[in-house]
Scaffold this motif. Structure first.
Motif, PDB file in Angstrom:
ATOM      1  N   UNK A   1     -19.348   2.414  96.963  1.00 17.69           N
ATOM      2  CA  UNK A   1     -18.394   2.363  95.863  1.00 17.69           C
ATOM      3  C   UNK A   1     -17.110   1.682  96.328  1.00 17.69           C
ATOM      4  N   UNK A   2     -16.660   0.712  95.547  1.00 15.18           N
ATOM      5  CA  UNK A   2     -15.413   0.020  95.850  1.00 15.18           C
ATOM      6  C   UNK A   2     -14.373   0.401  94.798  1.00 15.18           C
ATOM      7  N   UNK A   3     -13.225   0.824  95.275  1.00 12.25           N
ATOM      8  CA  UNK A   3     -12.190   1.345  94.383  1.00 12.25           C
ATOM      9  C   UNK A   3     -10.894   0.588  94.612  1.00 12.25           C
ATOM     10  N   UNK A   4     -10.282   0.153  93.535  1.00 11.39           N
ATOM     11  CA  UNK A   4      -8.947  -0.434  93.579  1.00 11.39           C
ATOM     12  C   UNK A   4      -7.959   0.591  93.040  1.00 11.39           C
ATOM     13  N   UNK A   5      -6.918   0.864  93.818  1.00 18.93           N
ATOM     14  CA  UNK A   5      -5.846   1.757  93.381  1.00 18.93           C
ATOM     15  C   UNK A   5      -4.598   0.919  93.138  1.00 18.93           C
ATOM     16  N   UNK A   6      -3.995   1.080  91.966  1.00 25.17           N
ATOM     17  CA  UNK A   6      -2.678   0.502  91.715  1.00 25.17           C
ATOM     18  C   UNK A   6      -1.666   1.562  92.125  1.00 25.17           C
ATOM     19  N   UNK A  31     -16.924   5.316 100.420  1.00 25.23           N
ATOM     20  CA  UNK A  31     -16.083   4.552  99.487  1.00 25.23           C
ATOM     21  C   UNK A  31     -15.154   3.608 100.244  1.00 25.23           C
ATOM     22  N   UNK A  32     -14.968   2.418  99.683  1.00 23.88           N
ATOM     23  CA  UNK A  32     -14.000   1.459 100.213  1.00 23.88           C
ATOM     24  C   UNK A  32     -12.802   1.444  99.266  1.00 23.88           C
ATOM     25  N   UNK A  33     -11.623   1.747  99.806  1.00 22.85           N
ATOM     26  CA  UNK A  33     -10.425   1.912  98.982  1.00 22.85           C
ATOM     27  C   UNK A  33      -9.428   0.813  99.322  1.00 22.85           C
ATOM     28  N   UNK A  34      -9.073   0.017  98.340  1.00 19.21           N
ATOM     29  CA  UNK A  34      -8.004  -0.973  98.474  1.00 19.21           C
ATOM     30  C   UNK A  34      -6.848  -0.536  97.584  1.00 19.21           C
ATOM     31  N   UNK A  35      -5.632  -0.718  98.067  1.00 17.47           N
ATOM     32  CA  UNK A  35      -4.450  -0.298  97.319  1.00 17.47           C
ATOM     33  C   UNK A  35      -3.558  -1.504  97.074  1.00 17.47           C
ATOM     34  N   UNK A  36      -3.258  -1.770  95.803  1.00 16.73           N
ATOM     35  CA  UNK A  36      -2.315  -2.834  95.442  1.00 16.73           C
ATOM     36  C   UNK A  36      -0.954  -2.200  95.221  1.00 16.73           C
ATOM     37  N   UNK A  81     -15.077  -4.612  92.133  1.00 15.60           N
ATOM     38  CA  UNK A  81     -14.723  -3.193  92.226  1.00 15.60           C
ATOM     39  C   UNK A  81     -15.507  -2.390  91.192  1.00 15.60           C
ATOM     40  N   UNK A  82     -15.897  -1.187  91.573  1.00 15.83           N
ATOM     41  CA  UNK A  82     -16.606  -0.296  90.656  1.00 15.83           C
ATOM     42  C   UNK A  82     -15.650   0.510  89.782  1.00 15.83           C
ATOM     43  N   UNK A  83     -14.440   0.718  90.321  1.00 17.22           N
ATOM     44  CA  UNK A  83     -13.520   1.622  89.624  1.00 17.22           C
ATOM     45  C   UNK A  83     -12.093   1.285  90.011  1.00 17.22           C
ATOM     46  N   UNK A  84     -11.175   1.515  89.081  1.00 18.56           N
ATOM     47  CA  UNK A  84      -9.752   1.371  89.366  1.00 18.56           C
ATOM     48  C   UNK A  84      -9.046   2.673  89.009  1.00 18.56           C
ATOM     49  N   UNK A  85      -8.107   3.069  89.847  1.00 22.75           N
ATOM     50  CA  UNK A  85      -7.256   4.229  89.591  1.00 22.75           C
ATOM     51  C   UNK A  85      -5.825   3.725  89.489  1.00 22.75           C
ATOM     52  N   UNK A  86      -5.185   3.961  88.374  1.00 25.00           N
ATOM     53  CA  UNK A  86      -3.844   3.437  88.127  1.00 25.00           C
ATOM     54  C   UNK A  86      -2.864   4.598  88.187  1.00 25.00           C
ATOM     55  N   UNK A  87      -2.026   4.646  89.222  1.00 21.62           N
ATOM     56  CA  UNK A  87      -1.139   5.785  89.428  1.00 21.62           C
ATOM     57  C   UNK A  87       0.143   5.721  88.603  1.00 21.62           C
ATOM     58  N   UNK A  88       0.823   4.566  88.498  1.00 23.77           N
ATOM     59  CA  UNK A  88       1.989   4.516  87.614  1.00 23.77           C
ATOM     60  C   UNK A  88       1.554   4.685  86.150  1.00 23.77           C
TER      61      UNK A  88
END
Length: 348
Positions: A1-6, A31-36, A81-88
């Motif tokens: 699973x590849x995840x992009x986090x904003x 999981x592979x986590x990348x953070x923008x 990416x399989x999923x994005x998590x947007x924190x703001x």
């Protein structure tokens, strides 16, 4: 699973977001986590073992630049990416994952994000009273509607600093004089209303220097004056043992030096959360802002706050803009907490 986090745009929030990354890894070890996030966050993200890549967000805080966000999103499509998590909670923060075509886009309901997010959560603030709980909840299905359903305890932030890095940094800044380091973080982004008075810091510094420590003042260039005011109140023969590094270190250097401190005293600030994540014995001083929402996440931390409940943060509430509740915290109280933490460390 590849995840992009904003990711968020503030030091303290970025530190608390590591609990989310650790939670994802607990749930999905591969999981592979990348953070923008803004480029300045990279020194923090690089010290979080859960993060694969720190991707720079080149757009300034508060700017829309729709065309640029579309371009950034399209560039990310190749990552699949399989999923994005947007924190703001902002509209603009959800645009890049939308343009990237990420199939699942998760975040709390914010300003007009219908359609941009297809896993839109409705926040019950009473169910998730802490910011760190709100971050971690995004790693779980929407059926998790309360912090009571999250792991207890949560995986708290933990930054990696190599011992050799600390030794080198202490030497490079001329702090290797045999005296233990005690870090002070006298700044706060909001201003004086969230700061412990400089004259209290000076009194505490004198006591610690008399006891054989040296003081290192951390912060941004905006905190330089506060540090100079602390040093100016010390006797001339003790000033060499109090170094003002506010504005003189990059964030990377500040992190490494804080890791070298035997203890840290801090206002409610981003560096307070850094010290907590480094496991340093920490005394955190709160006034109108509340530790009920963003406490230091460490068993090595002690909070001093003399008032309760939410207090509106206003400038000029007390002497020289300091909030009266912070003026009322006496240096002797802080020293007592430092002594307690030191004694507990010896027992362990």
């Amino acid at each position: 699973m590849k995840i992009l986090v904003i990711g968020p745009s503030w030091v303290g929030d970025m530190m608390m977001s590591q609990s989310l990354y650790r939670s994802i890894k607990d749930l999905h070890p591969a999981a592979e986590i990348d953070v923008m996030a803004p480029a300045w966050c990279r020194p923090l993200l690089n010290r979080m073992p859960e993060v694969r890549w720190a991707l720079p967000m080149p757009l300034g805080h508060g700017t829309l630049q729709l065309g640029e966000r579309r371009r950034l999103g399209r560039e990310l499509r190749g990552e699949r990416y399989d999923r994005a998590l947007i924190l703001p909670n902002s509209f603009k923060s959800a645009l890049v994952p939308f343009f990237a075509g990420i199939p699942i886009r998760t975040g709390w309901r914010g300003e007009m994000r219908y359609g941009l997010l297809n896993d839109l959560r409705v926040l019950d603030k009473t169910a998730f009273p802490l910011m760190v709980q709100r971050y971690v909840a995004l790693a779980y299905p929407p059926t998790v509607r309360s912090a009571k359903a999250l792991p207890n305890p949560l995986p708290w932030p933990r930054l990696r600093v190599d011992e050799n890095e600390s030794t080198t940094a202490v030497s490079e800044f001329g702090l290797d004089n045999g005296r233990p380091l005690v870090g002070f973080c006298p700044g706060a982004e909001f201003g004086p209303a969230k700061r412990w008075p400089h004259y209290h810091y000076a009194t505490l510094a004198k006591s610690l220097i008399d006891g054989g420590d040296q003081i290192v003042l951390f912060g941004s260039a905006k905190d330089r004056q506060a540090g100079d005011e602390i040093i100016a109140l010390l006797p001339a023969n003790e000033r060499p043992y109090c170094r003002n590094l506010a504005g003189a270190t990059a964030l990377e250097q500040a992190v490494i030096l804080i890791a070298s401190c035997r203890a840290v005293v801090s206002n409610d600030s981003g560096l307070m959360h850094v010290a907590a994540a480094l496991g340093r014995p920490l005394v955190a001083l709160y006034g109108p802002s509340s530790p009920d929402f963003t406490p230091p996440l460490s068993h090595q931390a002690r909070v001093i706050r003399l008032i309760t409940g939410y207090q509106r943060v206003r400038k000029g509430d007390g002497d020289q803009g300091y909030h009266q509740s912070l003026i009322d915290i006496q240096p002797e109280q802080v020293m007592a907490e430092l002594d307690t933490l030191a004694a507990a460390g010896k027992e362990n």
